[in-house]
Design an enzyme around this catalytic site. Sequence first.
Site, PDB file in Angstrom:
ATOM      1  CB  SER A 236      -7.211  13.510 -18.694  1.00 29.41           C
ATOM      2  OG  SER A 236      -8.251  14.332 -18.171  1.00 29.41           O
TER       3      SER A 236
ATOM      4  CG  ASP B 152      -7.931   9.412 -15.381  1.00 29.41           C
ATOM      5  OD1 ASP B 152      -7.143   8.467 -15.182  1.00 29.41           O
ATOM      6  OD2 ASP B 152      -7.621  10.420 -16.047  1.00 29.41           O
TER       7      ASP B 152
ATOM      8  CE  LYS C   7      -4.329   7.401 -13.474  1.00 25.69           C
ATOM      9  NZ  LYS C   7      -4.562   8.054 -14.767  1.00 25.69           N
TER      10      LYS C   7
ATOM     11  CB  ALA D 243     -10.558  18.408  -9.997  1.00 23.99           C
ATOM     12  N   PRO D 244      -9.608  18.453 -13.159  1.00 20.74           N
ATOM     13  CG  PRO D 244      -8.490  19.590 -14.875  1.00 20.74           C
ATOM     14  CD  PRO D 244      -8.374  18.383 -13.982  1.00 20.74           C
ATOM     15  N   GLY D 245     -11.857  18.237 -14.763  1.00 21.48           N
ATOM     16  CA  GLY D 245     -13.103  17.982 -15.476  1.00 21.48           C
ATOM     17  C   GLY D 245     -12.965  17.426 -16.880  1.00 21.48           C
ATOM     18  N   GLY D 246     -11.811  16.872 -17.221  1.00 20.98           N
ATOM     19  CA  GLY D 246     -11.624  16.345 -18.576  1.00 20.98           C
ATOM     20  C   GLY D 246     -12.593  15.235 -18.927  1.00 20.98           C
TER      21      GLY D 246
ATOM     22  CG  ASP E 192     -11.193  15.943  -7.521  1.00 20.63           C
ATOM     23  OD1 ASP E 192     -10.520  16.588  -6.683  1.00 20.63           O
ATOM     24  OD2 ASP E 192     -10.683  15.170  -8.346  1.00 20.63           O
TER      25      ASP E 192
ATOM     26  CG  ASP F 291     -12.918   9.455   0.646  1.00 19.44           C
ATOM     27  OD1 ASP F 291     -12.426   9.225  -0.478  1.00 19.44           O
ATOM     28  OD2 ASP F 291     -12.602   8.818   1.667  1.00 19.44           O
TER      29      ASP F 291
END
Length: 361
Positions: free
Chosen positions: A188, A276, A305, A221-224, A240, A260
């Site tokens: 991502s 994202d 999305k 997460a995971p940090g892209g 996250d 949150d």
Amino acid sequence: MSRLENLLLYCRPGFEGECAAEIQEVAAARGIAGYARTQSQSGVVTFHCSEAGIGLEPARLIRFADLIFARQLCALLTELTDLPARDRVTPLCAALAGRQVSALLVETADTNEAKQLQAFCRKFQTPMREGLQRAGLLREGDAALPRLHLLFVDSAHVLVALSYADNASPWPMGIARLKFPREAPSRSTLKLDEALLFFLSEPERERYLAPGMTAVDLGAAPGGWTYQLVRRHIQVTAVDNGALAPSLLDSGLVRHLRVDAFTFRPPKPVTWMVCDMVEQPRRVALLVADWVARGDCAHSVFNLKLPMKKRYQEVALCAGLIRERLAQAGVDHVLRFKQLYHDREEVTGYLRRASEGGGVA
């Protein structure tokens, strides 16, 4: 007065309907009458003006940057369906009718079937360029001239089109071919990398992505996406409940908060908020609008999305929600959307306060 040209647009396969609906709406708003034609999963849309012939008016009147689902915008000159195998160059040069061009792009649509033509396109590049040069039609590097696009459907079937570099994608096939960084925690990361290339000019990237600036990554997460900010030496608050890649935490530039993402606000304004998250697009749109309206951030890149149906309408609705919230706050802004190459069933948005540069859009 010259008559109007037809248009050729490239898009993500499966989004031909959205691209067609958008170009019809945008063209009508510019006073250009016509209709769109496409085929499902083709990655191509043509728009046929009520008057077709010589000229590039629609390809100049319609701003490529305003189109969400189009990867490329060209003036369609002609379609040749029976190119002779022994000499494809001569009829293609003749199709230009004396027009000079600044560059040659031999392309295919972004489909699995068309990928089989890529080797042919690479081989054809040299003889076609030489043919254009012999005919005196190629003046490479002349920014005042259009670029020639040859979009091959098969080796005998080609769409001949022109584009201007200042109103089209700079990339062949409209695709930013970015290399995935091995140290990035997810693919991502390429979405944000492409977004920053598309939405910001080089001077803007230097100005707005300077080392030492601050950012918040919601749903990190995971940090892209955090990775893209860290590699630019920007200090990031990553929000996250999931785990981040240890390499990002070891950078010394990342603070990880398990809170949150919809209620978190920074103690003081940041330059960037990126997001994202797999969430309802309207909810994300309102969240982003609220951050910019309150002054919590100056810039935001975010993904929406999209649902399975009425995807173009959903983007338009989200844009309306953002503009309404910022109008209520009295905030002039720049808002743009694009379905990037590295997006899938989504579009990427860019929002900034107009005071950061530019105006209302």
